[in-house]
Enzyme design. Structure first.
Site, PDB file in Angstrom:
ATOM      1  N   CYS A 177       0.836  -1.208   0.000  1.00 40.27           N
ATOM      2  CA  CYS A 177       0.000   0.000   0.000  1.00 40.27           C
ATOM      3  C   CYS A 177       0.870   1.257   0.000  1.00 40.27           C
ATOM      4  CB  CYS A 177      -0.927  -0.007   1.215  1.00 40.27           C
ATOM      5  SG  CYS A 177      -1.996   1.453   1.304  1.00 40.27           S
ATOM      6  N   CYS A 199      -6.125  -2.437   6.553  1.00 41.96           N
ATOM      7  CA  CYS A 199      -7.132  -1.390   6.373  1.00 41.96           C
ATOM      8  C   CYS A 199      -8.424  -1.895   5.753  1.00 41.96           C
ATOM      9  CB  CYS A 199      -6.556  -0.228   5.568  1.00 41.96           C
ATOM     10  SG  CYS A 199      -5.871  -0.700   3.988  1.00 41.96           S
TER      11      CYS A 199
END
EC number: 2.8.1.13
Length: 376
Positions: free
Chosen positions: A105, A202
């Site tokens: 990410c 997340c």
């Protein structure tokens, strides 16, 4: 840093709605920078009740930005995130590995897609609330150093950042410890001052991991065995287990012939869909002496091939281990000074020279005395 004054320097801050990125924006504003806040929506996280945590987080971003007097925007990176991070995450699990989506990410979204977006907004730099530090030497080379808060240092997750990315990055919290950051937020009366830190991946959030993964990858239950061939029961699917794992095996009450030590995952065999377990935290099959890794990336320019003695981490918040690395392009062989427990294919191996993070690679295979670790 550029020759511009802070007032002429535009810094676009990745604001998540958490206390760290809120204080990041506050500190930069107080230092006189031209600050813009940007909220990244990377995942459609609407739950079964129709509640979207991203909406709540964006409200917190808006509240803080209004408090400190900076403009703010929201940008949707759901497609980029799916293509560059989530597809990788699923592919790794399909291959029986344990991926690290946080590393990916940062590499693909926060310091690529977001950095590109920030440049379109006229940014000189981007800033995030990561606990890491950057220092520029007399030759203009940027070095990424560990965060001052050893417990919060996040260089492990930033290890795939390149020199070009680091030259355009600021980490205003790098010299602070987490309690200090909370105090700054409370003193300024920020809306996020008492907000608890987010944990976990997340896109999973508070959801049950096993249930979440099962929605995307069909589980294939199989046999759970010892390395001696004794059948211990069944596993729910190899993707749900990681090397060195203790909990969730469902065989806690079963004792071996000689010991009552707890059971651990010591290996996986994708070809037979078998999960191997062994007793004892220090089970010999959990230890290896070297590894091969690929997708090697350095934070500054390095020769194409070289050998170096340095230290390494094989997981977040792990103590450094002395290693010798043998670099060949984007591949690296890592020899350990001492045997290391639970090396996990798919995770990042990250290299350090003292306080400096040199970069990292993704673990492919572990070895013990030059032999491939069977069933890893």
């Amino acid at each position: 840093m550029s020759g511009k004054s802070p007032a002429q320097t535009r810094v676009v801050v990745g604001m998540s709605g958490g206390v760290d990125s809120s204080v990041t924006a506050l500190l930069l504003k107080e230092q006189g920078y031209d600050v813009i806040g940007v909220f990244m929506k990377n995942w459609d996280d609407t739950d079964e009740n129709g509640v979207c945590t991203a909406t709540e987080d964006y409200k917190d971003v808006a509240a803080v930005a209004d408090q400190i007097g900076v403009p703010y925007y929201s940008v949707n990176f759901e497609k980029e995130y799916w293509d560059r991070v989530f597809e990788y995450f699923l592919a790794e699990y399909r291959a029986g590995r344990t991926p690290n989506p946080d590393v990916m990410c940062n590499k693909e979204i926060k310091f690529k897609a977001f950095l590109d977006y920030a440049m379109e907004l006229g940014a000189d730099y981007v800033a995030t609330g990561h606990y890491a530090q950057v220092r520029t030497d007399e030759n203009g080379i940027v070095h990424m150093l560990r965060g001052a808060d050893n417990n919060k240092d996040q260089t492990y997750f930033l290890s795939q950042l390149t020199q070009e990315q680091l030259k355009k990055t600021m980490f205003p919290l790098g010299h602070l410890e987490k309690p200090e950051v909370r105090k700054i937020a409370e003193k300024a009366g920020l809306a996020t001052a008492k907000k608890k830190d987010s944990t976990g991946i997340c896109f999973i959030g508070e959801k049950n991991f096993k249930k979440f993964l099962g929605e995307y990858l069909p589980a294939q239950p199989g046999k759970m065995m010892t390395l001696d061939g004794i059948e211990m029961g069944n596993h729910a699917g190899l993707m749900y287990y990681t090397i060195g794992q203790r909990g969730g095996l469902g065989i806690g009450g079963q004792h071996g012939q000689l010991t009552s030590d707890p059971w651990f995952v010591v290996g996986k065999d994708l070809t037979t869909n078998t999960l191997y377990v062994g007793q004892g935290f220090h089970h010999e099959h959990l230890y290896s002496t070297s590894l091969d890794a690929s997708d090697l990336s350095f934070t500054r320019e390095m020769p194409e091939t070289f050998d170096l003695h340095c230290t390494a981490k094989f997981r977040y918040r792990q103590e450094d281990t002395g290693v010798t690395i043998h670099v060949n392009g984007d591949k690296v062989t890592v020899d350990f000074d001492e045997p290391v427990r639970a090396i996990t294919p798919g995770q990042a191996v990250v290299f350090y020279d003292g306080e400096e993070c040199l970069g990292g690679a993704m673990i492919d295979v572990a070895y013990k005395a030059q032999k491939v670790m069977q069933y890893q």
